[in-house]
Design a protein around this motif. Structure first.
Motif, PDB file in Angstrom:
ATOM      1  N   ASN A 162       0.821  -1.209   0.000  1.00 41.95           N
ATOM      2  CA  ASN A 162       0.000   0.000   0.000  1.00 41.95           C
ATOM      3  C   ASN A 162       0.854   1.258   0.000  1.00 41.95           C
ATOM      4  O   ASN A 162       0.486   2.266  -0.619  1.00 41.95           O
ATOM      5  CB  ASN A 162      -0.950  -0.004   1.205  1.00 41.95           C
ATOM      6  N   ARG A 163       1.986   1.218   0.677  1.00 41.26           N
ATOM      7  CA  ARG A 163       2.894   2.364   0.630  1.00 41.26           C
ATOM      8  C   ARG A 163       3.397   2.590  -0.799  1.00 41.26           C
ATOM      9  O   ARG A 163       3.512   3.735  -1.258  1.00 41.26           O
ATOM     10  CB  ARG A 163       4.064   2.140   1.589  1.00 41.26           C
ATOM     11  N   ALA A 164       3.693   1.487  -1.486  1.00 47.28           N
ATOM     12  CA  ALA A 164       4.135   1.609  -2.877  1.00 47.28           C
ATOM     13  C   ALA A 164       3.024   2.171  -3.759  1.00 47.28           C
ATOM     14  O   ALA A 164       3.277   2.997  -4.644  1.00 47.28           O
ATOM     15  CB  ALA A 164       4.595   0.245  -3.397  1.00 47.28           C
ATOM     16  N   LEU A 165       1.789   1.733  -3.520  1.00 54.04           N
ATOM     17  CA  LEU A 165       0.668   2.253  -4.303  1.00 54.04           C
ATOM     18  C   LEU A 165       0.442   3.723  -3.998  1.00 54.04           C
ATOM     19  O   LEU A 165       0.156   4.521  -4.905  1.00 54.04           O
ATOM     20  CB  LEU A 165      -0.592   1.436  -4.010  1.00 54.04           C
ATOM     21  N   LEU A 166       0.560   4.105  -2.727  1.00 59.22           N
ATOM     22  CA  LEU A 166       0.457   5.527  -2.383  1.00 59.22           C
ATOM     23  C   LEU A 166       1.475   6.355  -3.156  1.00 59.22           C
ATOM     24  O   LEU A 166       1.145   7.406  -3.726  1.00 59.22           O
ATOM     25  CB  LEU A 166       0.700   5.717  -0.880  1.00 59.22           C
ATOM     26  N   ASP A 167       2.715   5.878  -3.192  1.00 58.14           N
ATOM     27  CA  ASP A 167       3.757   6.598  -3.921  1.00 58.14           C
ATOM     28  C   ASP A 167       3.408   6.692  -5.408  1.00 58.14           C
ATOM     29  O   ASP A 167       3.608   7.743  -6.035  1.00 58.14           O
ATOM     30  CB  ASP A 167       5.103   5.903  -3.748  1.00 58.14           C
ATOM     31  N   ALA A 168       2.905   5.593  -5.972  1.00 52.39           N
ATOM     32  CA  ALA A 168       2.560   5.581  -7.398  1.00 52.39           C
ATOM     33  C   ALA A 168       1.424   6.549  -7.701  1.00 52.39           C
ATOM     34  O   ALA A 168       1.449   7.253  -8.719  1.00 52.39           O
ATOM     35  CB  ALA A 168       2.184   4.163  -7.825  1.00 52.39           C
ATOM     36  N   LEU A 169       0.428   6.596  -6.822  1.00 52.12           N
ATOM     37  CA  LEU A 169      -0.696   7.512  -7.024  1.00 52.12           C
ATOM     38  C   LEU A 169      -0.242   8.964  -6.927  1.00 52.12           C
ATOM     39  O   LEU A 169      -0.599   9.801  -7.768  1.00 52.12           O
ATOM     40  CB  LEU A 169      -1.791   7.229  -5.993  1.00 52.12           C
ATOM     41  N   ARG A 170       0.543   9.258  -5.905  1.00 50.31           N
ATOM     42  CA  ARG A 170       1.005  10.637  -5.735  1.00 50.31           C
ATOM     43  C   ARG A 170       1.891  11.067  -6.902  1.00 50.31           C
ATOM     44  O   ARG A 170       1.802  12.210  -7.374  1.00 50.31           O
ATOM     45  CB  ARG A 170       1.739  10.762  -4.407  1.00 50.31           C
ATOM     46  N   LYS A 171       2.716  10.170  -7.389  1.00 47.85           N
ATOM     47  CA  LYS A 171       3.580  10.470  -8.531  1.00 47.85           C
ATOM     48  C   LYS A 171       2.742  10.726  -9.778  1.00 47.85           C
ATOM     49  O   LYS A 171       2.967  11.702 -10.508  1.00 47.85           O
ATOM     50  CB  LYS A 171       4.548   9.314  -8.761  1.00 47.85           C
TER      51      LYS A 171
END
Length: 393
Positions: A65-74
């Motif tokens: 989920n942290r990786a997905l958060l980063d991907a969404l914010r990017k």
């Protein structure tokens, strides 16, 4: 720089997930959260938690989920979409109520919710909506004025969710030994649920014979199998199968189980299998244990070559799909009629869950649905923005 994208009336996106332990000491408390109200003894929970202890007591879901958060914010930043992204869990930190309290303190007034479950079912949709209602009610009891929340529609048939899974299957097929590749079967897997829960999943008109849960998975499986045939020139037989059953033995659950299916295929002389976990957004514990550990061990015992294809995870195409879903819903709430982006035969899911959608055995208030106190009687796909549920009971 691209032109700024407009997510109004929304001022935040909430990534809502299941949560998982992040160390051995977390496992039993986490399982107590998951099973709260069922009266399961602690010793039994330790037994249930053995899968987590095999991996050091750590579920991969939080890091994913942290990786997905980063991907969404990017993705949002690259496309000039000014929409902050928060994260809250049902069963472990960061807890949903705490995150909604933070969002309230930050002045967020209209929130879109992305649940890490792509399909219609009680546990994959309605239960998240109940959790939202409980948290919003808790904040109101504290004297706060929480934001209104809307849940993004089911995204199982969005191209940004389907295409990464197609590529995963193609990669797994290519990784098989050449002499067994052409005859390989595809086993599309998802979480087994009780037959009764499957039959009542989705809107009332979809109930019966597996309901929307089975129908949606079958549609995705066909999309992937058809794409694989078109891109390889080979017809690979396939079947939708199930994993991760956890209920009482006397209650019927969706079958066949993946391990039973592997035995059946081996007995029929199938030379190889690709296991494709289409029911899971990321490689969390059910994938790591039930497929990568248990099913892979069964295949080795049988002498059956298997590969497990990748889940979508934080693939940039999925992040782009979430952006597309956000803008679609924002346009609808602003009175426009955007064309939803979907594949397959089922069309777009409703923006607002109708009355009778994925009912629980014990009715509870749920946010973002027509059965919520702030949206009584609403059942159309395109709701009036003034009537969107905030979900407080």
């Amino acid at each position: 720089m691209p032109d700024a994208l407009d997510a109004r009336p929304y001022d935040a996106l909430l990534l809502l997930s299941f949560g998982g332990p992040e160390g051995p000491d977390d496992v039993v408390p986490f399982l107590e959260n998951v099973t709260r109200g069922r009266g399961i003894p602690k010793e039994r929970l330790k037994e249930v938690g053995r899968h987590y202890f095999l991996f050091g007591g750590v579920s991969p879901i939080n890091d994913q989920n942290r990786a997905l958060l980063d991907a969404l914010r990017k993705d949002f930043a690259e496309h000039a979409l000014d929409l902050p992204v928060y994260w809250g869990n049902r069963n472990w930190a960061p807890y949903l109520t705490d995150t909604l309290r933070e969002m309230t303190a930050d002045g967020r007034r209209r929130v879109l919710v992305l649940a890490t479950s792509a399909y219609a079912s009680y546990s994959g949709c309605r239960q998240y909506r109940e959790n939202l209602a409980e948290s919003l009610a808790a904040l109101e009891a504290e004297g706060l004025r929480p934001p209104r929340v809307d849940k993004l529609r089911h995204y199982f048939n969005h191209p940004g969710f389907v295409r990464p899974m197609i590529d995963g299957v193609l990669k797994s097929l290519a990784d098989l030994p050449e002499d067994v590749r052409e005859g390989a079967h595809l086993a599309f897997t998802t979480h087994s649920i009780p037959d009764a829960a499957a039959d009542t999943s989705g809107p009332v008109e979809d109930h019966g014979d597996g309901g929307a849960y089975v129908g949606q998975h079958l549609d995705v499986a066909r999309l992937i199998a058809d794409a694989v045939r078109e891109e390889t020139g080979t017809e690979h037989p396939w079947r939708l199968v199930y994993q991760s059953r956890s209920g009482a033995p006397h209650i019927p659950w969706l079958e066949p189980d993946i391990c039973d299916h592997l035995e059946e295929l081996h007995g029929a002389g199938v030379p190889a299998v690709v296991m494709a976990p289409i029911g899971f957004v990321s490689d969390h514990m059910e994938v790591l244990y039930d497929l990568d550990t248990e099913a892979t061990a069964k295949a080795a015992e049988l002498g059956l070559p298997v590969r497990r294809s990748a889940t979508v995870g934080a693939d940039p195409r999925f992040a782009a799909a979430v952006r597309d879903l956000v803008l679609e819903r924002a346009a609808t709430e602003s009175g426009r009629r955007p064309a939803p982006c979907v594949l397959g035969t089922l069309g777009p899911s409703r923006d607002l869950c109708p009355v009778g959608c994925c009912p629980a055995r014990a009715p509870k208030p749920a946010a973002a649905g027509a059965d919520s106190p702030y949206a009584q009687g609403m059942s159309s796909r395109r709701p009036d923005p003034d009537d969107i549920s905030r979900g407080a009971p």
